[in-house]
Design a protein around this motif. Structure first.
Motif, PDB file in Angstrom:
ATOM      1  N   TYR A 190       0.640  -1.054   0.045  1.00 18.95           N
ATOM      2  CA  TYR A 190       0.009   0.328  -0.245  1.00 18.95           C
ATOM      3  C   TYR A 190       0.558   1.117  -0.713  1.00 18.95           C
ATOM      4  O   TYR A 190       0.882   1.980  -0.801  1.00 18.95           O
ATOM      5  CB  TYR A 190      -0.631  -0.044   1.323  1.00 18.95           C
ATOM      6  N   SER A 191       2.422   1.091   0.617  1.00 22.18           N
ATOM      7  CA  SER A 191       2.685   2.456   1.093  1.00 22.18           C
ATOM      8  C   SER A 191       2.959   2.601  -0.359  1.00 22.18           C
ATOM      9  O   SER A 191       3.376   3.717  -1.069  1.00 22.18           O
ATOM     10  CB  SER A 191       4.174   1.808   1.678  1.00 22.18           C
ATOM     11  N   GLU A 196       4.178   5.735  -5.487  1.00 26.23           N
ATOM     12  CA  GLU A 196       3.723   5.728  -6.899  1.00 26.23           C
ATOM     13  C   GLU A 196       2.157   6.430  -7.534  1.00 26.23           C
ATOM     14  O   GLU A 196       2.917   7.505  -8.040  1.00 26.23           O
ATOM     15  CB  GLU A 196       2.922   4.388  -7.639  1.00 26.23           C
ATOM     16  N   PHE A 197       1.400   6.679  -6.953  1.00 28.68           N
ATOM     17  CA  PHE A 197       0.733   7.707  -7.689  1.00 28.68           C
ATOM     18  C   PHE A 197       0.876   8.691  -7.286  1.00 28.68           C
ATOM     19  O   PHE A 197       1.009  10.619  -8.416  1.00 28.68           O
ATOM     20  CB  PHE A 197      -0.784   7.205  -7.146  1.00 28.68           C
ATOM     21  N   LYS A 198       1.590   9.273  -6.436  1.00 27.11           N
ATOM     22  CA  LYS A 198       2.141  10.641  -5.903  1.00 27.11           C
ATOM     23  C   LYS A 198       3.290  10.829  -6.945  1.00 27.11           C
ATOM     24  O   LYS A 198       3.158  12.114  -7.294  1.00 27.11           O
ATOM     25  CB  LYS A 198       2.968  10.361  -4.247  1.00 27.11           C
ATOM     26  N   PRO A 205      -8.622   9.790  -5.614  1.00 25.45           N
ATOM     27  CA  PRO A 205      -9.209   9.625  -3.695  1.00 25.45           C
ATOM     28  C   PRO A 205      -9.888   9.080  -3.559  1.00 25.45           C
ATOM     29  O   PRO A 205      -9.734   8.634  -1.582  1.00 25.45           O
ATOM     30  CB  PRO A 205      -9.850  11.176  -4.259  1.00 25.45           C
ATOM     31  N   TYR A 206     -10.729   7.889  -4.255  1.00 24.57           N
ATOM     32  CA  TYR A 206     -11.189   6.843  -3.649  1.00 24.57           C
ATOM     33  C   TYR A 206     -10.023   6.142  -3.216  1.00 24.57           C
ATOM     34  O   TYR A 206      -9.193   5.566  -2.144  1.00 24.57           O
ATOM     35  CB  TYR A 206     -12.612   5.799  -3.921  1.00 24.57           C
ATOM     36  N   LYS A 207      -8.900   5.275  -3.731  1.00 24.52           N
ATOM     37  CA  LYS A 207      -7.830   4.425  -3.097  1.00 24.52           C
ATOM     38  C   LYS A 207      -7.278   4.806  -2.863  1.00 24.52           C
ATOM     39  O   LYS A 207      -6.904   4.781  -1.478  1.00 24.52           O
ATOM     40  CB  LYS A 207      -7.160   4.555  -4.836  1.00 24.52           C
ATOM     41  N   SER A 208      -6.700   5.880  -2.293  1.00 27.83           N
ATOM     42  CA  SER A 208      -6.196   7.018  -1.403  1.00 27.83           C
ATOM     43  C   SER A 208      -6.390   6.703  -0.314  1.00 27.83           C
ATOM     44  O   SER A 208      -6.270   6.511   0.427  1.00 27.83           O
ATOM     45  CB  SER A 208      -5.675   8.574  -1.817  1.00 27.83           C
ATOM     46  N   ALA A 209      -7.292   7.234  -0.245  1.00 24.39           N
ATOM     47  CA  ALA A 209      -8.795   6.786   1.111  1.00 24.39           C
ATOM     48  C   ALA A 209      -8.086   5.739   1.507  1.00 24.39           C
ATOM     49  O   ALA A 209      -7.923   5.455   2.710  1.00 24.39           O
ATOM     50  CB  ALA A 209      -9.984   7.752   0.890  1.00 24.39           C
ATOM     51  N   TYR A 210      -8.756   4.670   0.800  1.00 28.48           N
ATOM     52  CA  TYR A 210      -8.445   3.488   1.629  1.00 28.48           C
ATOM     53  C   TYR A 210      -7.769   2.769   1.635  1.00 28.48           C
ATOM     54  O   TYR A 210      -6.983   1.826   2.915  1.00 28.48           O
ATOM     55  CB  TYR A 210      -9.085   2.659  -0.031  1.00 28.48           C
ATOM     56  N   TRP A 211      -6.805   3.132   0.672  1.00 30.56           N
ATOM     57  CA  TRP A 211      -5.011   2.457   1.121  1.00 30.56           C
ATOM     58  C   TRP A 211      -4.077   3.256   2.121  1.00 30.56           C
ATOM     59  O   TRP A 211      -3.648   2.165   3.413  1.00 30.56           O
ATOM     60  CB  TRP A 211      -4.674   3.407  -0.576  1.00 30.56           C
TER      61      TRP A 211
END
Length: 583
Positions: A190-191, A196-198, A205-211
């Protein structure tokens, strides 16, 4: 073991009684834990041995007539010598808990029958008599020897501060059955995704929130609540922005649990109440039940047990409506814990029995084992350590059957504690060592520190401070690694006590100062006051009276702040004794 101010105040009352009594005065010292009894005895002895000769009397199942034991001493040459020396005399009676077990043909205690029958004869003993007793035996006296009890007796009651709280209801979902290595792999996974997205400038936002939420959940599962907060707060910021109510509710709940583990009950309640508000918006009744349970647990941890029961009752009603037997069992068990703290142990056992029935009904072996553990703890509080061990052995058997190594570790620790309280230190070492081995095997660092600390305490009572220091040092290292300031504070105090026993008071003071500094940092007034008390005592032992007075004044200020009347009285009395001292 370190005695707290309330213990010392009662000890001063006992010392006063011993100093002033010139005839037969009988008092019970009610104490369930041998570890505490030993500490009280040593403290009283230190205060009076120079002017009062203490005769220790041992009763047992073969020696049940207390008056005859006293009479043997008063007819001895040793006694007559002490009388001729004009020295005061006191009798300390031990072993009555064992003596009362012997029954007559009518099933009544022989020792208590003799106390009742011969009570007038005790007037021939012109000295104070202290009888050391546990709660079970004292209750038996109230039932079978009321005449003796109401005749000329006083009770001094001593208790150890015990922490007994249910665990928060917290689901880890897909992570629940993963081992530490698998969880650490997920943390890296997850880290890496977040990083990677950053780097690529991708915004989801949905994926970032859940990760972030998953990372926070895993960190909680790995016992790193401080790190969990970072991820959960990052997840919360996003979920509020995207208005994901269900995720927000879950984040608030886990933030509450994280603060609970960090001992910040104010923040824990704040976030759990927010979770409760969101559950009303989402009409998540099942989630509401679990939040109410957690609110009850936090209230209990804060000492508000009646309020905790209110939350448990509300949660229980919801679980029944939804047919959630697992939740129902948890609520009943938690109510049992609350009643233990309220001192209604029989009521607690009633709730545990209901919880046990539900666990068996739904085949919840883990719940059954947990309840056996709670029942063992209740009987331990009642002073019946043998019965406690019996229940903890059931707990241990089930944990082995279902392969729950964490519960197995806890069971072994519970059995070790019971043997510790019985004064059977070698058995306590054996079971604590087994628990420690499992804690290391499953990498339960908090459990490991706990067992190390317990082993240190046992060696303190075996008068082996160097061995105790070895274990306390290891526990301190783990506490610092986990950034657990509360445990670190306790470890430092324990180390101080060990060095004090070695006679190295300067080293002890250095450690007590470190503990005091931490207690101030975490704003724990009770710990701060306890550390001030140990420092005050150490400085007094070294003869630094002015420093002792300064620390007593700090303790008095805390006593007034937390409205502890006993502490205030103790500090004022000690300050009065030292008033006018010129160092």
């Amino acid at each position: 073991m370190e005695l707290d101010p309330s213990h010392l105040m009662k000890i001063e009352e006992i010392v006063t009684l011993l100093n002033l009594s010139d005839d037969c005065t009988i008092a019970f010292v009610r104490c369930n834990e041998p570890i505490l009894c030993n500490a009280i005895y040593k403290e009283i002895f230190e205060w009076v041995h120079s002017r009062i000769h203490i005769y220790n009397i041992e009763m047992n199942e073969e020696s049940t007539n207390l008056f005859l034991l006293l009479e043997e001493i008063t007819e001895s040459d040793s006694y007559n010598l002490k009388i001729n020396e004009n020295k005061k005399i006191a009798f300390f009676v031990f072993g009555i808990d064992e003596a009362v077990r012997k029954k007559n043909v009518n099933g009544k205690s022989e020792a208590l029958l003799l106390l009742n029958m011969m009570r007038e004869k005790f007037l021939e003993i012109k000295h104070p008599i202290l009888i050391w007793i546990n709660s079970v035996s004292l209750n038996l006296i109230l039932e079978e020897a009321q005449d003796f009890f109401s005749w000329r007796t006083t009770i001094f009651e001593f208790d150890m501060k015990k922490e007994l709280t249910p665990s928060p209801m917290l689901e880890y979902g897909d992570f629940d059955n993963l081992n530490k290595k698998e969880l650490e792999k997920l943390v890296n996974y997850y880290s890496h995704l977040i990083e990677e997205f950053k780097e690529k400038g991708i915004e989801d936002p949905y994926k970032s929130a859940y990760w972030n939420y998953n990372l926070g959940t895993i960190k909680l599962l790995l016992n790193f609540p401080k790190k969990a907060l970072q991820y959960l707060k990052a997840a919360l910021s996003i979920s509020l922005r995207i208005n994901d109510k269900r995720l927000t509710e879950n984040i608030y709940r886990k933030l509450g649990v994280a603060y609970y583990y960090l001992e910040n009950m104010k923040q824990a309640i704040e976030y759990l109440e927010k979770a409760l508000e969101v559950s009303a918006e989402t009409r998540d009744q099942e989630g509401k039940g679990k939040i109410l349970m957690n609110l009850g647990i936090v209230c209990g941890r804060s000492g508000h047990f009646k309020k905790a029961i209110e939350y448990y009752e509300e949660a229980l009603k919801i679980f029944k409506e939804f047919g959630d037997k697992h939740g129902e069992g948890n609520a009943l068990g938690s109510m049992g814990v609350a009643y233990v703290h309220l001192g209604d142990l029989r009521k607690a056992i009633e709730f545990y029995e209901k919880a046990l029935k539900i666990s068996r009904e739904i085949g919840d072996r883990k719940g059954e084992g947990d309840t056996f553990g709670n029942m063992g703890n209740a009987f331990s509080q009642l002073g019946d350590q043998r019965k406690a061990i019996e229940f903890h052995e059931h707990e241990l058997r089930i944990s082995k059957e279902i392969g729950d190594m964490l519960r197995e570790e806890i069971s072994l620790g519970n059995i070790a504690n019971a043997y510790h309280l019985l004064g059977e230190y070698r058995k306590a070492i054996e079971y604590n060592s087994q628990a420690l081995k499992i804690a290391r095997e499953i990498e339960d660092r908090r459990g490991e520190a706990n067992h190390l600390g317990n082993l240190g305490s046992i060696y303190i009572h075996l008068q082996e401070p160097r061995k105790a220091i070895e274990y306390y040092d290891q526990s301190l290292k783990i506490s610092r690694e986990l950034e657990d300031k509360y445990r670190e504070c306790s470890d430092l105090r324990n180390l101080g006590a060990a060095y004090s026993l070695l006679g190295d008071l300067r080293k002890a003071i250095e450690l007590y100062k470190q503990a005091l500094k931490i207690s101030k940092e975490i704003e724990d007034k009770q710990r701060e006051e306890n550390n001030l008390g140990t420092l005050d005592y150490a400085y007094s032992q070294l003869g630094y009276k002015k420093k002792a007075i300064e620390l007593l004044k700090e303790s008095l200020a805390i006593g007034k702040e937390i409205e502890d009347s006993k502490l205030i009285s103790f500090c004022e009395q000690k300050l009065k004794e030292l008033e006018g001292f010129d160092e």
